[in-house]
Each structure stands twice: as C-alpha cells, then as structure tokens.
Write a protein that holds these residues in place. Structure first.
Motif, PDB file in Angstrom:
ATOM      1  N   LEU A  82       0.725  -1.299  -0.145  1.00 10.66           N
ATOM      2  CA  LEU A  82       0.098   0.146  -0.146  1.00 10.66           C
ATOM      3  C   LEU A  82       0.967   1.026  -0.001  1.00 10.66           C
ATOM      4  O   LEU A  82       0.636   2.303  -0.606  1.00 10.66           O
ATOM      5  N   LYS A  83       2.021   1.349   0.798  1.00  4.47           N
ATOM      6  CA  LYS A  83       2.797   2.409   0.729  1.00  4.47           C
ATOM      7  C   LYS A  83       3.404   2.660  -0.720  1.00  4.47           C
ATOM      8  O   LYS A  83       3.709   3.794  -0.651  1.00  4.47           O
ATOM      9  N   SER A  85       1.518   2.439  -3.355  1.00  4.25           N
ATOM     10  CA  SER A  85       0.559   2.238  -4.260  1.00  4.25           C
ATOM     11  C   SER A  85       0.180   4.068  -4.515  1.00  4.25           C
ATOM     12  O   SER A  85      -0.026   4.712  -3.662  1.00  4.25           O
ATOM     13  N   PRO A  86       0.027   4.388  -5.669  1.00  8.60           N
ATOM     14  CA  PRO A  86      -0.269   5.959  -6.191  1.00  8.60           C
ATOM     15  C   PRO A  86      -1.702   6.296  -5.460  1.00  8.60           C
ATOM     16  O   PRO A  86      -2.640   5.668  -5.576  1.00  8.60           O
ATOM     17  N   GLY A  87      -1.498   7.710  -4.869  1.00  8.61           N
ATOM     18  CA  GLY A  87      -2.551   8.172  -4.332  1.00  8.61           C
ATOM     19  C   GLY A  87      -3.172   7.490  -2.580  1.00  8.61           C
ATOM     20  O   GLY A  87      -4.288   7.941  -2.285  1.00  8.61           O
ATOM     21  N   ILE A  88      -2.386   6.488  -2.233  1.00  8.26           N
ATOM     22  CA  ILE A  88      -2.654   6.042  -1.167  1.00  8.26           C
ATOM     23  C   ILE A  88      -1.685   6.602  -0.056  1.00  8.26           C
ATOM     24  O   ILE A  88      -0.492   6.476  -0.211  1.00  8.26           O
ATOM     25  N   SER A  89      -2.220   6.761   1.009  1.00  4.44           N
ATOM     26  CA  SER A  89      -1.499   7.307   2.201  1.00  4.44           C
ATOM     27  C   SER A  89      -2.012   6.845   3.772  1.00  4.44           C
ATOM     28  O   SER A  89      -3.026   6.083   3.658  1.00  4.44           O
ATOM     29  N   ASN A  90      -1.184   7.150   4.768  1.00  2.00           N
ATOM     30  CA  ASN A  90      -1.554   7.038   6.136  1.00  2.00           C
ATOM     31  C   ASN A  90      -2.270   5.711   6.248  1.00  2.00           C
ATOM     32  O   ASN A  90      -3.309   5.376   6.884  1.00  2.00           O
ATOM     33  N   ILE A  91      -1.292   4.602   5.914  1.00  2.00           N
ATOM     34  CA  ILE A  91      -1.696   3.136   5.943  1.00  2.00           C
ATOM     35  C   ILE A  91      -1.735   2.693   7.410  1.00  2.00           C
ATOM     36  O   ILE A  91      -0.514   2.814   8.064  1.00  2.00           O
ATOM     37  N   LYS A  92      -2.520   1.929   8.075  1.00  2.00           N
ATOM     38  CA  LYS A  92      -2.367   1.359   9.316  1.00  2.00           C
ATOM     39  C   LYS A  92      -2.983  -0.064   9.122  1.00  2.00           C
ATOM     40  O   LYS A  92      -3.847  -0.162   8.459  1.00  2.00           O
ATOM     41  N   LYS A  93      -2.360  -0.936  10.011  1.00  2.00           N
ATOM     42  CA  LYS A  93      -2.834  -2.187  10.064  1.00  2.00           C
ATOM     43  C   LYS A  93      -2.928  -2.627  11.681  1.00  2.00           C
ATOM     44  O   LYS A  93      -2.199  -2.206  12.572  1.00  2.00           O
TER      45      LYS A  93
END
Length: 225
Positions: A82-83, A85-93
């Motif tokens: 996800l980090k 991936s274009p346009g994707i941010s603030n990933i949390k799991k």
C-alpha cells in the motif's frame, strides 16, 4: 473496497478453513471532493475459542495452519504494498490475535485509486476474489457508484473445496458501509439501507450469495446538492 471482497487477510484462511462464523466488513468514507478513507476488516471473534485451539495445530483436514508470525508477516507485506500505491497514504494495520480480528486502513486522494489496490491487496492476503468491482465518484453530480460483476471463477473455486470447508460459508457475511458528508438522496440497490442521518449506506449479505452470483452489490448513490 477491497472489494473482491470481500472481504479481505491471512486470517481469512482460518475463517475459511476452520471457523463456523466470520464477517468481512468494508467501510469507505468519501469526502465532497472525492478523497476519503478505507477500512477493511476480517472478524472471526464469534469463533475465537475454536480459532485459538486450531492455532495450536500444524494442519487441519490437510490445510496448513498459519503461525501468528506468518499472519503478522503477511499483514506487513500488505502495508508495504500500500505504501507504494499511487494516491494511497496513512496506512495502518491492526492484528488482534486475542479476538481474531484483522484490519487495514488507508486514505486515498481519489476513489479511483482503490480499484486496483483492493484487488491486489486481496491477492497478497491469499484471498480468492469473489467479484470484480470498481468505484467512482463525481463531485459535479454528487454521484457515488460501485459497479460489481460476479466472476464464474469464484464458483468454480468454491466447488473445489471440501464439504466441511463449504459449510463455513453458510453463516459467513459481507458488509459494506459507505459514509458521505452530504445526505443521501437516492440509493439504487434494494438490499442497501440508508441510515437515519441520511449520510451512510449499509449493505449486509451472506457470502454464499456473492459466491454463487445470486447477490448483486452494485450501487448508485446520489447525494443531495
């Protein structure tokens, strides 16, 4: 969102193979400009006692039981993907191995960013897709749309499963929740329910309906201007 649903982590392997009840929850929050957030959850808490006992074994009915370390590693790989991936941010799991609930969340610049992302995240979580879905949102017309197409491959793969594994899906469910800043004016899917605030739409259905193609979760939601 993660849409092929679905819904969604390596923990699903436990659900599909060992558990009698599991839930996939997909939540999408859409801002007026088309940006937003996604939260995908696989919930096995209703069967956590059984899941905990299974985790002590090496395999069940010929299926390899993933270790806690393996589950964490798979989730870390999802975050890493996800980090990039274009346009994707603030990933949390989050991986709660006490209650057997796993989730991943992220923000998107435009809802179109999640179309391929959701599909690929499911693949990385070793989850067979049950559909093809795409999302769109037009700020000009205040229209949110999910186009869903059932894939025959899903039913083919399901029919290959052992009877005891097929039984798992009898009580399994998929829930999608869409939230908006503006009130909902119309909603095309008769299975969906609009909240009292008019700013959220929920659709809850059994996994079997998605697998066999009897349930269509396409939806066109028009917001008030």
């Amino acid at each position: 969102m993660i849409k092929r649903n679905l819904g969604y982590f390596i923990l699903i392997l436990l659900a599909c193979v060992f558990s009698s009840c599991f839930q996939i929850i997909e939540e999408i929050n859409v801002a007026a400009n088309g940006s937003g957030t996604v939260n995908l959850t696989v919930n096995l808490s209703a069967s956590k006692t059984k899941a905990a006992s299974i985790m002590l074994l090496d395999s069940v009915n010929g299926y390899k039981v993933p270790s806690k370390q393996k589950i964490q590693k798979e989730m870390d790989e999802v975050v890493a993907y996800l980090k990039n991936s274009p346009g994707i941010s603030n990933i949390k799991k989050t991986v709660d191995l006490e209650n057997y609930i796993a989730s991943v969340s992220f923000a998107f610049k435009n809802i179109s960013n999640i179309n391929n992302v959701n599909q690929n995240v499911l693949k990385k979580m070793k989850i067979k897709a049950v559909s093809n879905s795409s999302y769109s949102y037009s700020p000009e017309t205040n229209t949110f749309q999910r186009n869903y197409t059932h894939t025959k491959e899903t039913l083919t793969e399901y029919n290959k499963l052992k009877p005891e594994v097929k039984n798992v899906f009898k009580e399994a469910s998929y829930t999608s929740i869409y939230r908006f800043e503006k009130p909902v004016s119309t909603c095309s899917n008769p299975l969906a329910k609009v909240s009292k605030t008019k700013k959220a739409v929920m659709l809850n259905t059994g996994m079997l309906g998605l697998i066999n193609g009897k349930t269509n979760i396409s939806n066109k939601i028009i917001l008030s201007k």
